[in-house]
Design an enzyme around this catalytic site. Structure first.
Site, short mmCIF file in Angstrom:
data_model
loop_
_atom_site.label_atom_id
_atom_site.label_comp_id
_atom_site.label_asym_id
_atom_site.label_seq_id
_atom_site.Cartn_x
_atom_site.Cartn_y
_atom_site.Cartn_z
N SER A 106 -12.37 5.33 -32.95
CA SER A 106 -12.21 5.68 -34.38
C SER A 106 -12.89 6.87 -34.32
CB SER A 106 -12.59 4.69 -35.04
OG SER A 106 -12.07 5.21 -36.41
N ASP A 249 -8.49 11.01 -38.65
CA ASP A 249 -9.76 10.85 -37.64
C ASP A 249 -8.99 10.66 -36.35
OD1 ASP A 249 -8.35 8.40 -38.30
OD2 ASP A 249 -10.22 7.33 -37.86
N ASP A 251 -8.00 8.10 -34.21
CA ASP A 251 -7.09 7.22 -34.32
C ASP A 251 -6.02 7.02 -35.36
OD1 ASP A 251 -8.89 5.91 -35.75
OD2 ASP A 251 -8.42 3.82 -35.07
N ASP A 253 -6.06 6.14 -38.45
CA ASP A 253 -6.03 5.18 -39.51
C ASP A 253 -6.63 5.64 -40.95
OD1 ASP A 253 -8.61 4.83 -38.76
OD2 ASP A 253 -8.42 2.89 -38.17
#
Length: 462
Positions: A106, A249, A251, A253
């Protein structure tokens, strides 16, 4: 030690000693434990798991080990390659798989990576499921497949399907967004958002200015999408005359918005604005975590519906959303969960809904921001040391402020008349997070400093 084991998976820095950092041996152990769990859970003779990763440097290495471990357990792998976290989540149900593994750390810096584990619904595991996998990993009683029972590997992107599902949502007003002809700058921190976010925007008729959209994960700045890391995109928005900036970010999400004047819309207000739009179209309840802004509660109640707070963590928010039938929810870090598509934080969904709201209102981004209650959050942290007894500190803080409204379902949150403070041990980093909110930056900082000083004094006495 930088290996963090939690119910949602395993996270750590690459290299070093096994058991202390995220090494190949640790990856094999936890992928094996997950394989053992999913085989016992499904009871099927043939099992499929979807695997996808963000673009960070260690992703290919980690992915190869996971692939080999799963197939060595007799599990078939559908590897969707470079993919966002929400793309892996929707791919699990799209392929009718029994689970999924997302390889991403993340917002953590490039030396970190992690295995995020999903069930057959494409959702993060609950507490009991996660603990079962940790137990299997500790026991190491692994029983791998014989040579004629090894799993297979299929490679297939799911990006287009995910984008099409977002565009197909009833509340994503493609026609209205296209008519606005937005000019949008995008910062994807050189990860997988650089693949899908510009494509989604172009299908929505936007002119796209790409910054840091090459998915080589050579982070151009700290990857967490908070204001101090977004100076470049802020300047780009102003210099290029863009209507707004979109930041995700590694990833994808989390979604942060930059206004046309270069100011921050505020990652806390991504969910607030999207919820306002959804509630105006479809009545229902909302949920966010304890560390999120009061603004969502205010907006929800202004529409005549109920707001609930959950413990920090996506799985906790999802559980609370299911419990109260929430139609929109998420976390104040820019994470939007819209069950109409799936129960997971999804920046693509956030983009579609936010642009639909902006198109409907016919406002500039900064004008839209001014429609919402003015709160300011101060986000601080204290590095953990081995001698720091976090539980004892939290207990003493709770006792000191027992005359205030205190919530201890996740750390300690103290609600004052004009603000709140939430302190908790992080599940993803060796720190205590201290979040505070009030009507001004100065007041929010004052609350945080008060608690930090309390912690220091208590730590000296323990």
């Amino acid at each position: 030690m930088t290996l963090i084991k939690s119910i949602s998976g395993i996270r750590g820095t690459i290299g070093g000693q096994a058991g202390d950092n995220l090494t190949p041996l640790d990856i094999v152990k936890f992928a094996s434990a997950y394989s053992q769990w999913i085989i016992k859970r499904s009871g099927k003779n043939e099992i499929t798991v979807v695997v996808g990763r963000d673009a960070r440097l260690s992703g290919e290495m980690v992915g190869s080990i996971i692939e080999g471990t799963l197939t060595g357990y007799g599990i078939n792998v559908i590897n969707i390659g470079l993919a966002t976290t929400p793309t892996v989540e929707v791919a699990v149900t799209g392929f009718e798989a029994e689970g999924g593994i997302i390889i991403t750390a993340s917002h953590n810096p490039k030396q970190w990576n992690a295995l995020k584990l999903l069930n057959e619904k494409g959702e993060f595991l609950n507490d009991a499921e996660g603990k079962q996998i940790l137990k299997f990993a500790e026991e190491e009683g692994f029983d791998y497949a014989l040579v004629d029972k090894l799993g297979s590997i299929t490679r297939s992107s799911y990006d287009n399907e995910h984008i099409e599902q977002v565009l197909g949502l009833k509340l994503v007003d493609v026609k209205a967004v296209k008519e606005r002809k937005f000019k949008i700058a995008v910062d994807a921190v050189n990860s997988v958002g650089g693949i899908v976010i510009p494509e989604l925007l172009r299908r929505l008729g936007a002119e796209v200015i790409e910054r840091n959209c090459t998915p080589d994960c050579n982070f151009a700045h700290n990857p967490e999408p908070v204001p101090e890391n977004l100076t470049e995109i802020s300047e780009t928005v102003k210099c290029e005359g863009a209507d707004l900036g979109i930041v995700v970010d590694p990833d994808v999400d989390r979604l942060a918005i930059v206004c046309e004047d270069g100011s921050m819309f505020g990652e806390e207000y991504t969910l607030v604005a999207v919820a306002d739009y959804v509630l105006s179209k479809t009545g229902g309840n909302t949920v966010s975590n304890l560390s999120s802004s009061r603004a969502l509660k205010d907006v929800t109640e202004s529409h005549g519906y109920k707001y609930d707070a959950a413990a920090v963590g996506e799985v906790n928010v999802v559980d609370k959303m299911k419990e109260n039938g929430a139609i929109i929810g998420g976390e104040g870090n820019g994470g939007v969960i819209y069950p109409e598509l799936h129960y997971g934080r999804d920046a693509l969904v956030g983009v579609g809904l936010f642009l639909s709201l902006l198109a409907e209102k016919g406002l500039k981004c900064s004008e839209l921001r001014r429609l919402y209650p003015e709160y300011h959050i101060s986000k601080n942290k204290i590095e953990l040391t081995p001698e720091l007894d976090v539980d004892a500190i939290l207990t003493k803080i709770k006792d000191k402020y027992s005359n205030e409204q205190v919530n201890d379902i996740d750390g300690v949150k103290i609600d004052f008349a004009n603000g709140w403070v939430h302190l908790r041990k992080s599940n993803t980093e060796p720190i205590i997070r201290i979040y505070s909110e009030s009507g001004s930056v100065e007041e929010a900082d004052k609350f945080a400093l008060m608690i930090i000083n309390d912690i220091k004094k208590i730590a000296e006495l323990i």
